[in-house]
Design an enzyme around this catalytic site. Structure first.
Site, PDB file in Angstrom:
ATOM      1  N   GLY A  16       0.781  -1.234   0.000  1.00 36.68           N
ATOM      2  CA  GLY A  16       0.000   0.000   0.000  1.00 36.68           C
ATOM      3  C   GLY A  16       0.812   1.282   0.000  1.00 36.68           C
ATOM      4  N   SER A  17       2.022   1.257  -0.587  1.00 36.25           N
ATOM      5  CA  SER A  17       2.774   2.525  -0.620  1.00 36.25           C
ATOM      6  C   SER A  17       2.106   3.519  -1.573  1.00 36.25           C
ATOM      7  CB  SER A  17       4.244   2.298  -0.980  1.00 36.25           C
ATOM      8  OG  SER A  17       4.390   1.905  -2.319  1.00 36.25           O
ATOM      9  N   ASN A  18       1.466   3.042  -2.625  1.00 36.41           N
ATOM     10  CA  ASN A  18       0.718   3.960  -3.501  1.00 36.41           C
ATOM     11  C   ASN A  18      -0.510   4.527  -2.773  1.00 36.41           C
ATOM     12  OD1 ASN A  18       1.712   4.292  -6.418  1.00 36.41           O
ATOM     13  ND2 ASN A  18       2.070   2.119  -6.007  1.00 36.41           N
ATOM     14  N   ASN A 112      -5.739   1.882 -12.887  1.00 40.49           N
ATOM     15  CA  ASN A 112      -4.701   0.977 -12.366  1.00 40.49           C
ATOM     16  C   ASN A 112      -3.342   1.619 -12.589  1.00 40.49           C
ATOM     17  OD1 ASN A 112      -3.484  -1.455 -11.374  1.00 40.49           O
ATOM     18  ND2 ASN A 112      -3.066  -2.079 -13.495  1.00 40.49           N
ATOM     19  N   HIS A 114       0.665   0.458 -13.136  1.00 45.08           N
ATOM     20  CA  HIS A 114       1.481  -0.713 -13.461  1.00 45.08           C
ATOM     21  C   HIS A 114       2.944  -0.278 -13.534  1.00 45.08           C
ATOM     22  CE1 HIS A 114       2.278  -4.703 -15.034  1.00 45.08           C
ATOM     23  NE2 HIS A 114       3.077  -4.143 -15.930  1.00 45.08           N
TER      24      HIS A 114
HETATM   25  C1  GRF Z   1       3.193  -1.108  -7.589  1.00 41.96           C
HETATM   26  O1  GRF Z   1       4.462  -1.314  -8.156  1.00 41.96           O
HETATM   27  C2  GRF Z   1       2.149  -0.988  -8.657  1.00 41.96           C
HETATM   28  O2  GRF Z   1       2.628  -0.431  -9.834  1.00 41.96           O
HETATM   29  C3  GRF Z   1       1.740  -2.411  -8.879  1.00 41.96           C
HETATM   30  O3  GRF Z   1       1.793  -3.014  -7.620  1.00 41.96           O
HETATM   31  C4  GRF Z   1       2.721  -2.320  -6.805  1.00 41.96           C
HETATM   32  C5  GRF Z   1       1.990  -1.944  -5.554  1.00 41.96           C
HETATM   33  O4  GRF Z   1       2.852  -1.393  -4.599  1.00 41.96           O
HETATM   34  N1  GRF Z   1       0.447  -2.506  -9.513  1.00 41.96           N
HETATM   35  P1  GRF Z   1       2.268  -0.782  -3.268  1.00 41.96           P
HETATM   36  O5  GRF Z   1       1.408  -1.866  -2.618  1.00 41.96           O
HETATM   37  O6  GRF Z   1       1.451   0.417  -3.638  1.00 41.96           O
HETATM   38  O7  GRF Z   1       3.457  -0.444  -2.437  1.00 41.96           O
END
Ligand code: GRF
Length: 205
Positions: A16-18, A112, A114
């Site tokens: 969940g860093s995003n 999404n 990626h």
């Molecule tokens: C990210 O690299 C994203 O591009 C991919 O999954 C990863 C998720 O990372 N779809 P995080 O859980 O947000 O750290």
């Protein structure tokens, strides 16, 4: 049609860093009128759930293992999205395919991110370190990240934005992933804000 707040659900399965980057942008007033109102995880132990709780965002776990088949799992995800009156769905490390009924109900409103330059290095099996290993094995000079609208296929659908990063000599999948992730954290909130602004003013992304 004009809406005051765009209600976002973030779907994830892991770190969940995003999500963290999106929530920080929201708290800094950089998401415009958009707000994350639900974090839904397909894994009960995803640390993204802790991040959500730290930011006081409601969470839900919909674990495919708890259902007698994918149709039932997808129906439970859809029910959670409908119940939370979600406008825009944001996949952020969600390791499940989004079912056809969810795509139908939220068509054009599921985003999404990626960790590669789609259409290259996407599709079934292209997640996590597999993506970066494939990029390095192919001898690519650059990689990056892509935010796109989700359609019926994995890592497919109209591209909204991409950021490129160089592949450095001696890169490992981990070092490349870290360089890309830094850009993801910048890109996703920006694209989300822009996307939601369009949704708020027109109701049509
Ligand atoms: C990210 O690299 C994203 O591009 C991919 O999954 C990863 C998720 O990372 N779809 P995080 O859980 O947000 O750290």
């Amino acid at each position: 049609m004009s809406k005051k707040t765009t209600r976002i659900a973030v779907l994830l399965s892991g770190g969940g860093s995003n999500l963290e980057a999106i929530l920080q942008a929201q708290e800094a007033g950089q998401l415009g009128g958009a707000q994350v109102v639900l974090v839904l995880s397909s894994k009960p132990d995803a640390s993204g759930l802790t991040r959500a709780a730290n930011h006081k965002v409601p969470t839900a776990v919909v674990d495919p293992k708890a259902f007698g088949g994918d149709d039932f799992f997808q129906a439970a995800v859809l029910e959670a999205l409908v119940k939370a009156r979600i406008d825009v769905v944001c996949l952020a490390g969600y390791l499940r395919k989004v079912g056809p009924e969810i795509i139908r109900r939220f068509r054009g409103r599921i985003l999404n991110i990626h960790p590669a330059l789609l259409p290259k290095f996407g599709g079934t099996g292209m997640f996590g370190h597999f993506v970066h290993e494939a990029v390095l094995a192919a001898g690519e000079k650059e990689s990056g990240c892509t935010v796109h609208v989700v359609d019926d296929d994995f890592d497919h659908g109209p591209v909204l934005a991409q950021v490129k990063v160089p592949v450095m000599p001696g890169d490992s999948p981990e070092s490349l992933a870290a360089r890309i992730l830094e850009q993801e954290h910048r890109l996703y909130p920006e694209v989300l804000k822009e996307f939601c602004e369009k949704w708020m003013t027109s109701g049509v992304p």
